[in-house]
Design a protein around this motif. Sequence first.
Motif, PDB file in Angstrom:
ATOM      1  N   VAL A 320       3.874   2.157  -5.419  1.00  0.00           N
ATOM      2  CA  VAL A 320       4.173   1.948  -3.991  1.00  0.00           C
ATOM      3  C   VAL A 320       4.825   3.611  -3.762  1.00  0.00           C
ATOM      4  CG1 VAL A 320       4.432   1.317  -1.765  1.00  0.00           C
ATOM      5  CG2 VAL A 320       3.975   0.078  -3.369  1.00  0.00           C
ATOM      6  N   ARG A 321       5.673   3.918  -4.090  1.00  0.00           N
ATOM      7  CA  ARG A 321       5.844   5.235  -4.267  1.00  0.00           C
ATOM      8  C   ARG A 321       5.936   6.304  -4.406  1.00  0.00           C
ATOM      9  NH1 ARG A 321      12.313   6.284  -6.234  1.00  0.00           N
ATOM     10  NH2 ARG A 321      11.005   6.061  -8.789  1.00  0.00           N
ATOM     11  N   LEU A 322       4.388   6.395  -5.607  1.00  0.00           N
ATOM     12  CA  LEU A 322       3.412   7.316  -6.382  1.00  0.00           C
ATOM     13  C   LEU A 322       2.303   7.333  -5.399  1.00  0.00           C
ATOM     14  CD1 LEU A 322       4.650   6.094  -9.912  1.00  0.00           C
ATOM     15  CD2 LEU A 322       5.220   8.806  -8.669  1.00  0.00           C
ATOM     16  N   CYS A 323       1.692   6.534  -4.997  1.00  0.00           N
ATOM     17  CA  CYS A 323       0.263   6.508  -4.755  1.00  0.00           C
ATOM     18  C   CYS A 323       0.360   5.496  -2.983  1.00  0.00           C
ATOM     19  CB  CYS A 323      -0.509   5.144  -5.484  1.00  0.00           C
ATOM     20  SG  CYS A 323      -0.166   5.798  -7.469  1.00  0.00           S
ATOM     21  N   GLY A 324       1.233   5.638  -2.899  1.00  0.00           N
ATOM     22  CA  GLY A 324       0.978   5.006  -1.566  1.00  0.00           C
ATOM     23  C   GLY A 324       0.048   3.782  -0.873  1.00  0.00           C
ATOM     24  N   PRO A 325      -0.234   3.162  -1.273  1.00  0.00           N
ATOM     25  CA  PRO A 325      -1.719   2.269  -0.720  1.00  0.00           C
ATOM     26  C   PRO A 325      -1.550   1.598   0.665  1.00  0.00           C
ATOM     27  CG  PRO A 325      -0.458   1.067  -1.983  1.00  0.00           C
ATOM     28  CD  PRO A 325       0.475   2.385  -2.264  1.00  0.00           C
ATOM     29  N   THR A 326      -2.544   1.852   0.552  1.00  0.00           N
ATOM     30  CA  THR A 326      -2.718   0.619   2.129  1.00  0.00           C
ATOM     31  C   THR A 326      -2.752  -0.048   2.146  1.00  0.00           C
ATOM     32  OG1 THR A 326      -4.805   1.469   2.609  1.00  0.00           O
ATOM     33  CG2 THR A 326      -3.996   3.385   3.547  1.00  0.00           C
ATOM     34  N   GLU A 327      -3.062  -0.542   1.440  1.00  0.00           N
ATOM     35  CA  GLU A 327      -3.495  -2.093   1.664  1.00  0.00           C
ATOM     36  C   GLU A 327      -3.426  -2.429  -0.600  1.00  0.00           C
ATOM     37  OE1 GLU A 327      -7.858  -3.152   1.333  1.00  0.00           O
ATOM     38  OE2 GLU A 327      -7.282  -0.768   2.602  1.00  0.00           O
ATOM     39  N   ILE A 328      -3.141  -4.078  -0.618  1.00  0.00           N
ATOM     40  CA  ILE A 328      -3.514  -4.381  -2.182  1.00  0.00           C
ATOM     41  C   ILE A 328      -4.064  -5.272  -2.192  1.00  0.00           C
ATOM     42  CG2 ILE A 328      -2.266  -6.026  -3.370  1.00  0.00           C
ATOM     43  CD1 ILE A 328       0.512  -5.055  -2.228  1.00  0.00           C
ATOM     44  N   ALA A 329      -4.970  -5.326  -3.471  1.00  0.00           N
ATOM     45  CA  ALA A 329      -6.411  -6.284  -3.908  1.00  0.00           C
ATOM     46  C   ALA A 329      -5.639  -6.729  -5.352  1.00  0.00           C
ATOM     47  CB  ALA A 329      -7.863  -5.374  -4.659  1.00  0.00           C
ATOM     48  N   LEU A 330      -4.895  -8.537  -4.938  1.00  0.00           N
ATOM     49  CA  LEU A 330      -4.619  -8.961  -5.929  1.00  0.00           C
ATOM     50  C   LEU A 330      -5.652  -9.521  -6.455  1.00  0.00           C
ATOM     51  CD1 LEU A 330      -1.276  -9.858  -6.361  1.00  0.00           C
ATOM     52  CD2 LEU A 330      -1.310 -11.758  -5.591  1.00  0.00           C
ATOM     53  N   THR A 331      -5.268 -10.135  -7.732  1.00  0.00           N
ATOM     54  CA  THR A 331      -6.404 -10.120  -8.488  1.00  0.00           C
ATOM     55  C   THR A 331      -6.246 -11.450  -9.811  1.00  0.00           C
ATOM     56  OG1 THR A 331      -5.876  -8.496 -10.134  1.00  0.00           O
ATOM     57  CG2 THR A 331      -7.664  -8.079  -8.828  1.00  0.00           C
ATOM     58  N   LYS A 332      -7.290 -12.370 -10.100  1.00  0.00           N
ATOM     59  CA  LYS A 332      -6.337 -13.285 -11.345  1.00  0.00           C
ATOM     60  C   LYS A 332      -5.445 -14.162 -10.763  1.00  0.00           C
ATOM     61  CE  LYS A 332      -8.036 -11.853 -15.174  1.00  0.00           C
ATOM     62  NZ  LYS A 332      -7.807 -12.073 -16.256  1.00  0.00           N
ATOM     63  N   LEU A 333      -5.313 -14.555  -9.349  1.00  0.00           N
ATOM     64  CA  LEU A 333      -4.446 -15.603  -9.022  1.00  0.00           C
ATOM     65  C   LEU A 333      -4.760 -16.897  -9.169  1.00  0.00           C
ATOM     66  CD1 LEU A 333      -1.844 -15.666  -6.693  1.00  0.00           C
ATOM     67  CD2 LEU A 333      -3.669 -16.732  -5.116  1.00  0.00           C
ATOM     68  N   ASP A 334      -6.028 -17.095  -9.720  1.00  0.00           N
ATOM     69  CA  ASP A 334      -6.096 -18.994 -10.241  1.00  0.00           C
ATOM     70  C   ASP A 334      -5.583 -18.308 -12.060  1.00  0.00           C
ATOM     71  OD1 ASP A 334      -8.021 -16.304 -10.734  1.00  0.00           O
ATOM     72  OD2 ASP A 334      -8.995 -17.514 -11.912  1.00  0.00           O
ATOM     73  N   VAL A 335      -5.029 -17.469 -12.419  1.00  0.00           N
ATOM     74  CA  VAL A 335      -4.872 -17.953 -13.564  1.00  0.00           C
ATOM     75  C   VAL A 335      -3.239 -18.644 -13.644  1.00  0.00           C
ATOM     76  CG1 VAL A 335      -4.014 -16.503 -15.543  1.00  0.00           C
ATOM     77  CG2 VAL A 335      -6.074 -15.920 -14.998  1.00  0.00           C
ATOM     78  N   LEU A 336      -2.611 -18.427 -12.248  1.00  0.00           N
ATOM     79  CA  LEU A 336      -1.570 -18.583 -12.004  1.00  0.00           C
ATOM     80  C   LEU A 336      -1.766 -20.670 -11.866  1.00  0.00           C
ATOM     81  CD1 LEU A 336       0.499 -16.420 -10.247  1.00  0.00           C
ATOM     82  CD2 LEU A 336       0.690 -16.709 -12.928  1.00  0.00           C
ATOM     83  N   SER A 337      -2.915 -21.125 -11.430  1.00  0.00           N
ATOM     84  CA  SER A 337      -2.254 -22.134 -11.249  1.00  0.00           C
ATOM     85  C   SER A 337      -3.145 -23.319 -12.466  1.00  0.00           C
ATOM     86  CB  SER A 337      -4.383 -22.719 -11.193  1.00  0.00           C
ATOM     87  OG  SER A 337      -4.824 -22.158  -9.742  1.00  0.00           O
ATOM     88  N   GLY A 338      -1.673 -24.098 -12.310  1.00  0.00           N
ATOM     89  CA  GLY A 338      -0.866 -25.149 -13.523  1.00  0.00           C
ATOM     90  C   GLY A 338       0.592 -24.920 -13.697  1.00  0.00           C
TER      91      GLY A 338
END
Length: 424
Positions: A320-338
């Motif tokens: 965040v410090r280096l790139c200053g994102p305006t937003e996050i795309a959170l991926t592979k959330l389904d992998v944590l299920s279980g």
Amino acid sequence: MSNMVVFGAQWGDEGKGKIVDIMTEHAQVIVRFQGGNNAGHTLVTGGRKIILHLIPSGILHADKLCLIGNGVVLDPDVLCREIDELVKGGIAISPVNLGISKKTHLIMPYHKALDQAREAAKSGPDKIGTTGRGIGPCYEDKMARIGVRAGDLQDLDLIRHKIDKALLEKNSLLQNLYQQQKIDSREVLEHIRPLAARLVPYLTDVSHQIQTARENGHTVLFEGAQGVQLDIDHGTYPFVTSSNTVCGNASAGSGSFYKAQQVIGVVKAYTTRVGQGPFPTEQTNSCGEHMQVQGAEYGSTTGRKRRCGWLDLAILREAVRLCGPTEIALTKLDVLSGLDELRICTAYEYLGQKVLYPPQEENALKKVLPVYEELKGWKEDISMCRKLDDLPENARALIRYIEQALNTPVRIISVGPDREQTIR
Ligand code: IMP
């Protein structure tokens, strides 16, 4: 008109391909600005599986212009193969939808030979685990001002001269230091000749193309490769790639000014890494195995198993410090299920102190101890969820936690590999 940048916030393989694919809908021009065919993502078109390493996936969409910027290192063999594969898959490729900067450096056969010989000669902890694609040696020649550039393909005499000079040095290294076979300069030239004939029509002034696109009110999407922790300056040096992966390089690597309205940091819901190097939250246990298996974590370029571990907020804060994102795309959330319980690394303990960012000394990341916070997991399969409210409360709690810790909104959530398996 606007500019968008998509970058990987961890060690690469965050699932940028899918996010770029989604955002391509809103852009007319897609530009790669660094890296080479060390990157890769898998696409399915016309029932065929295609793995693209160089050409932006925007090529699959009609009426988009894909540009390979000067910051990329380009293997002409790989590019020609990719073009052939796409054509076989029914995609029309021409200078109308694909352009290569004349300033892009070319990966030559001796770069690949050196990359592989060097890696093979290293032992134990010195190994970087490169992809062996010649990326590092090509960037070295660029900096040493002896590289071959795509524009040189128009002048084979100039290329011959450059190859002859380069091989004086490379052959000495290959033969004497690494006990490898000598590379014949005529063979290299004859190999390049037909590739040059094919690629010259695609040469263009990428800087001018971007400028024209802007003047026409078009949106330009800059597609990052790898991830912030593999950046040559800001990553876990020396276990990094040889280019700047941070968003600032979108400017230098394409020849355009840098003012992006939308900067999307792609964050996988856990962390992975391929190749060697420190990885504080790595889990070599059943949790790591869960992520590896459920997430099908194999490199799309080398097929290597990816190392897996918990989400690490220290490295994400740095992204965040280096790139200053305006937003996050959170991926592979389904992998944590279980998983019954989730852990998030909120800080490190380093030399007796709590630190919020990765310390900068070489090898410091090998010495830090992650400080974890535990969150409750969820059992439900979330791959069918299409709205935030469809997600279990514990998954929403994780998202809120990330947003607060990074002070950045999560605007895209990916719950499966399909385009439709997305919450926006
Ligand atoms: P190189 O880029 O081939 O020189 O490899 C240097 C390091 O970067 C190795 O650890 C690679 O595994 C890693 N690396 C390079 N490209 C990628 C990528 O696209 N995803 C993940 N890791 C990568």
